[in-house]
Enzyme design. Structure first.
Site, PDB file in Angstrom:
ATOM      1  N   LYS A 136      42.455  78.510  50.679  1.00 25.69           N
ATOM      2  CA  LYS A 136      41.847  79.405  49.685  1.00 25.69           C
ATOM      3  C   LYS A 136      41.470  80.754  50.310  1.00 25.69           C
ATOM      4  CE  LYS A 136      38.515  76.519  48.512  1.00 25.69           C
ATOM      5  NZ  LYS A 136      38.812  75.261  49.234  1.00 25.69           N
ATOM      6  N   ARG A 149      32.786  74.432  42.020  1.00 22.79           N
ATOM      7  CA  ARG A 149      33.182  73.208  42.711  1.00 22.79           C
ATOM      8  C   ARG A 149      32.705  71.961  41.992  1.00 22.79           C
ATOM      9  NH1 ARG A 149      33.887  75.392  48.115  1.00 22.79           N
ATOM     10  NH2 ARG A 149      34.338  73.802  49.632  1.00 22.79           N
ATOM     11  N   ARG A 206      34.360  65.767  53.287  1.00 20.67           N
ATOM     12  CA  ARG A 206      34.638  66.910  52.418  1.00 20.67           C
ATOM     13  C   ARG A 206      35.793  66.620  51.467  1.00 20.67           C
ATOM     14  NH1 ARG A 206      35.587  71.070  56.835  1.00 20.67           N
ATOM     15  NH2 ARG A 206      36.182  72.540  55.204  1.00 20.67           N
ATOM     16  N   ARG A 224      41.824  74.783  62.685  1.00 18.92           N
ATOM     17  CA  ARG A 224      41.214  76.067  62.308  1.00 18.92           C
ATOM     18  C   ARG A 224      40.223  76.547  63.380  1.00 18.92           C
ATOM     19  NH1 ARG A 224      38.948  76.783  56.409  1.00 18.92           N
ATOM     20  NH2 ARG A 224      37.550  75.066  56.927  1.00 18.92           N
ATOM     21  N   ARG A 282      34.492  75.547  63.236  1.00 20.44           N
ATOM     22  CA  ARG A 282      33.359  75.435  62.317  1.00 20.44           C
ATOM     23  C   ARG A 282      32.736  74.051  62.468  1.00 20.44           C
ATOM     24  NH1 ARG A 282      35.256  77.322  56.422  1.00 20.44           N
ATOM     25  NH2 ARG A 282      34.368  75.308  55.912  1.00 20.44           N
TER      26      ARG A 282
END
Ligand code: ADP
Ligand code: ZN
Length: 218
Positions: free
Chosen positions: A13, A88, A171, A127, A160
């Protein structure tokens, strides 16, 4: 153009938002980025949000709804915006509808970013984000020129806290439970545009832009 980007954690996103920012000259509004900024600043809201975020849970609806209510009223959002990571949950989507109605504006499209689980996991575990400017990289697919260092500002790249394996599973489960119902919600409104986002980056972008071509420039 008022666009929502809907997709699982790791679907991309943030990455696609920045492409749309360039193409349409409208701001990206990311509740995740806004919350991380509050965490970094150590505000009361940030301290509250951090507890949920590090476990991969959603921050309470009331908190993010207020963030968005203020943000979309700002001047740069008058021409349009890209919502990344909001709404969300169904209550968030319903609140957004009410806000837009009261401002006499409407959504142009909801892009559903479609990516298989194997790729999601690879993107999340790989990431790396810049401690300085927040730019995102990936150890497999979007490497910085120098390992561990941001191309844009030279600061250190880190993982992160919620990109750790156990948190990632949570998640993804939270997405299925709380966010997936939004697919039907927006489909019924005729706003949903599914875009298959695996494969060559430039092909994905082509499909993304094509999905927005027929959208009213409201
Ligand atoms: P990702 O989509 O990769 O999970 P985000 O940056 O969008 O990353 O979100 C990170 C975290 O911030 C979420 O796991 C959640 O705790 C919180 N968050 C972001 N947006 C929302 C939202 N709209 N509602 C509730 N929590 C949110
Ligand atoms: Zn940087």
């Amino acid at each position: 153009m008022r666009i929502i980007l809907l997709g699982e954690p790791g679907a991309g996103k943030g990455t696609y938002s920045s492409e749309l920012v360039k193409k349409f000259c409208i701001p990206q509004i990311s509740t995740g980025d806004m919350l991380r900024a509050s965490v970094k600043a150590g505000t009361p809201l940030g301290r509250q949000a951090q507890e949920f975020m590090k476990k991969g849970e959603l921050v309470p609806d009331s908190v993010v709804i207020e963030l968005i209510r203020e943000r979309i009223k700002e001047g740069d959002a008058a021409k349009g915006f890209i919502l990344d990571g909001f709404p969300r949950t169904l209550p968030q989507a319903q609140s957004l509808d009410k806000m837009l109605l009261s401002m006499d504006i409407s959504l142009s499209a909801v892009i559903k970013i479609e990516v298989g689980k194997a790729i999601l996991l690879k993107r999340l575990t790989g990431r790396r984000v810049c401690k300085g400017c927040g730019a995102t990289y990936n150890v497999d697919t979007m490497k910085p020129k120098k390992e561990g260092v941001c191309d844009k500002c030279g600061k250190e790249l880190v993982q992160r806290p919620d990109d750790m394996p156990q948190t990632i599973e949570n998640r993804l489960a939270v997405y299925q439970k709380d966010t997936a119902p939004l697919i039907e919600f927006y489909e019924k409104k005729g706003l949903l545009r599914p875009v298959q986002c695996e494969g060559e980056y430039k092909d994905v972008l082509g499909r993304l832009f094509a999905a927005l071509e027929k959208v009213a420039k409201v």
